[in-house]
Enzyme design. Structure first.
Site, PDB file in Angstrom:
ATOM      1  N   SER A 176       0.802  -1.231   0.000  1.00 31.45           N
ATOM      2  CA  SER A 176       0.000   0.000   0.000  1.00 31.45           C
ATOM      3  C   SER A 176       0.832   1.277   0.000  1.00 31.45           C
ATOM      4  O   SER A 176       0.263   2.377  -0.001  1.00 31.45           O
ATOM      5  CB  SER A 176      -0.945   0.017   1.205  1.00 31.45           C
ATOM      6  OG  SER A 176      -1.996  -0.899   1.002  1.00 31.45           O
ATOM      7  N   LYS A 179      -0.255   3.673  -2.635  1.00 24.88           N
ATOM      8  CA  LYS A 179      -1.296   4.697  -2.490  1.00 24.88           C
ATOM      9  C   LYS A 179      -0.714   6.104  -2.356  1.00 24.88           C
ATOM     10  O   LYS A 179      -1.429   7.095  -2.568  1.00 24.88           O
ATOM     11  CB  LYS A 179      -2.181   4.369  -1.292  1.00 24.88           C
ATOM     12  CG  LYS A 179      -3.002   3.094  -1.439  1.00 24.88           C
ATOM     13  CD  LYS A 179      -3.914   2.911  -0.248  1.00 24.88           C
ATOM     14  CE  LYS A 179      -4.784   1.656  -0.374  1.00 24.88           C
ATOM     15  NZ  LYS A 179      -4.021   0.412  -0.215  1.00 24.88           N
ATOM     16  N   SER A 233      -5.627   3.391   4.534  1.00 24.78           N
ATOM     17  CA  SER A 233      -5.209   2.458   3.479  1.00 24.78           C
ATOM     18  C   SER A 233      -6.411   1.693   2.922  1.00 24.78           C
ATOM     19  O   SER A 233      -6.332   0.483   2.686  1.00 24.78           O
ATOM     20  CB  SER A 233      -4.139   1.485   4.000  1.00 24.78           C
ATOM     21  OG  SER A 233      -3.317   1.040   2.963  1.00 24.78           O
TER      22      SER A 233
END
Length: 398
Positions: A176, A179, A233
């Site tokens: 993640s 992101k 997240s």
């Protein structure tokens, strides 16, 4: 006097007498049918003691060995027959997926023995899945701080001085941390943050099958989706941001890779905006470059360091929290951060924070253990404070 006349038997009286006699005869036959077998059985029982007495006399007169052998054979035969009957009487009954019962006849009674098998089978337990860093043996690399991360990099953001490095050029899945690039592109696109976006079935994770509190059909603003993607997240939020980007998902992924090349992240590749795919890969060097670029965006600094946020979806109010507990710690002054985890990438963390008066960028990839990335960050902070305190203070004064 004349004699009294002899009374005559009428036909009706004769019939009654005959019927009574026949009834008595039938009763006698029935009684004999029931009593005769009992008499024969009693007679046979009376003969058995006599036979036993005769055998005893014969045994006493010199035939004891033959009688003993015969008796032993008889016992063995009876025991074998009994065990055979018992074995034939046993029945195994399955009482469910993990229960087996044995039904046995014993002493004229039915005995049921229940055995419960263990649900957990050793053969069914899969071995732990190794991360890319573990498979490459990177976690076995020695370093002076004894970090649990396979790759790490600590640099001064202003001077680009490398304070600590460990396998910083290794290309690994970044989970993640992806992101952070997603958020940077959405912020730079200047798209309307109050525009409503609806979560669709396309946003459901088919890579890992992860769950989400954002149900299909939920409608949020683009700004709320960006907040949840960077702070908590949220995978569906990040996917919806890429899906609704002008040109669609394929265009968004192309822009992600173009932005990486523009920043000089030459060992970085993106295939989707959430980080669920292990094909999203980068190095600690490239990620330090991304953190430096993202920390100049005020919106990203605000959203990544937000400790919590509430959103209203229909008649529900959902509470979301940060995935990095260091955000709430009074010992840290964090300007930007992002966490990440999938099994192939291990525990990951990037941060920009003030330590000993300097802006420090920290990158930790493929850390072993749920809290190990946090522990690695704490080790680095204490090390920077203790080892470089005098040098940093002198530089700040000059």
């Amino acid at each position: 006097m004349p004699e009294a006349p002899v009374p005559l038997v009428t036909p009706r009286a004769f019939s009654r007498r005959l019927t009574g006699a026949l009834r008595l005869f039938a009763i006698a036959l029935c009684a004999s049918a029931f009593l005769l077998p009992g008499a024969h059985a009693a007679k046979a029982a009376a003969k058995k003691p006599a036979a036993s007495a005769k055998k005893a006399v014969a045994s006493a007169s010199g035939k004891s060995k033959a009688a003993a052998a015969s008796q032993s054979k008889s016992k063995s035969a009876r025991k074998a027959a009994s065990s055979k009957r018992t074995a034939s009487a046993d029945r195994v009954v399955r009482g469910g997926r993990n229960v087996v019962a044995t039904v046995r006849k014993k002493g004229g009674k039915t005995v049921v023995a229940v055995q419960r098998r263990s649900v957990v089978r050793v053969a069914d337990v899969p071995p732990p899945r190794l991360s890319f860093g573990q498979m490459a043996g990177l976690q076995n690399t020695d370093d002076p701080l004894d970090l649990r991360s396979s790759a790490a990099l600590v640099i001064d953001q202003d001077t680009r001085e490398v304070l600590f490095s460990k396998n910083d050029h290794a290309v690994l899945p970044i989970a993640s941390l992806t992101k952070l690039m997603t958020g940077l592109l959405i912020s730079e696109a200047r798209l309307p943050m109050d525009e409503l976006v609806t979560i669709t079935q396309d946003d459901v994770d088919t890579e890992k099958g992860s769950s989400s509190r954002l149900r299909v059909g939920s409608t949020l603003s683009r700004g709320e989706l960006l907040h949840l993607a960077l702070m908590s997240s949220e995978n569906r939020a990040a996917h919806a941001l890429g899906r609704t980007y002008p040109g669609g998902m394929s265009t968004f992924v192309s822009v992600m890779n173009a932005k990486a090349r523009m920043l000089g992240m030459h060992d970085t590749r993106y295939v989707e905006p959430t980080g669920l795919s292990p094909r999203n890969q980068s190095t600690a060097q490239d990620l330090a470059t991304l953190v430096s670029a993202a920390s100049s965006d005020a919106l990203l600094r605000e959203l990544t360091t937000s400790p919590e946020h509430q959103v209203e979806i229909g008649n529900r109010v959902l509470q979301f929290n940060t995935t990095n507990r260091l955000v709430r710690s009074p010992d840290w002054d964090i300007g930007l951060q992002k966490t990440g985890y999938i099994s192939e990438a291990g525990q990951c963390l990037v941060m920009q924070a003030k330590v000993a008066g300097r802006k420090i960028i920290m990158v930790f990839l493929d850390s072993a253990g749920k809290f190990s990335r946090i522990a690695d960050a704490e080790r680095v902070r204490r090390w920077v404070e203790s080892t470089h305190f005098h040098a940093l203070s002198a530089q700040a004064a000059s």
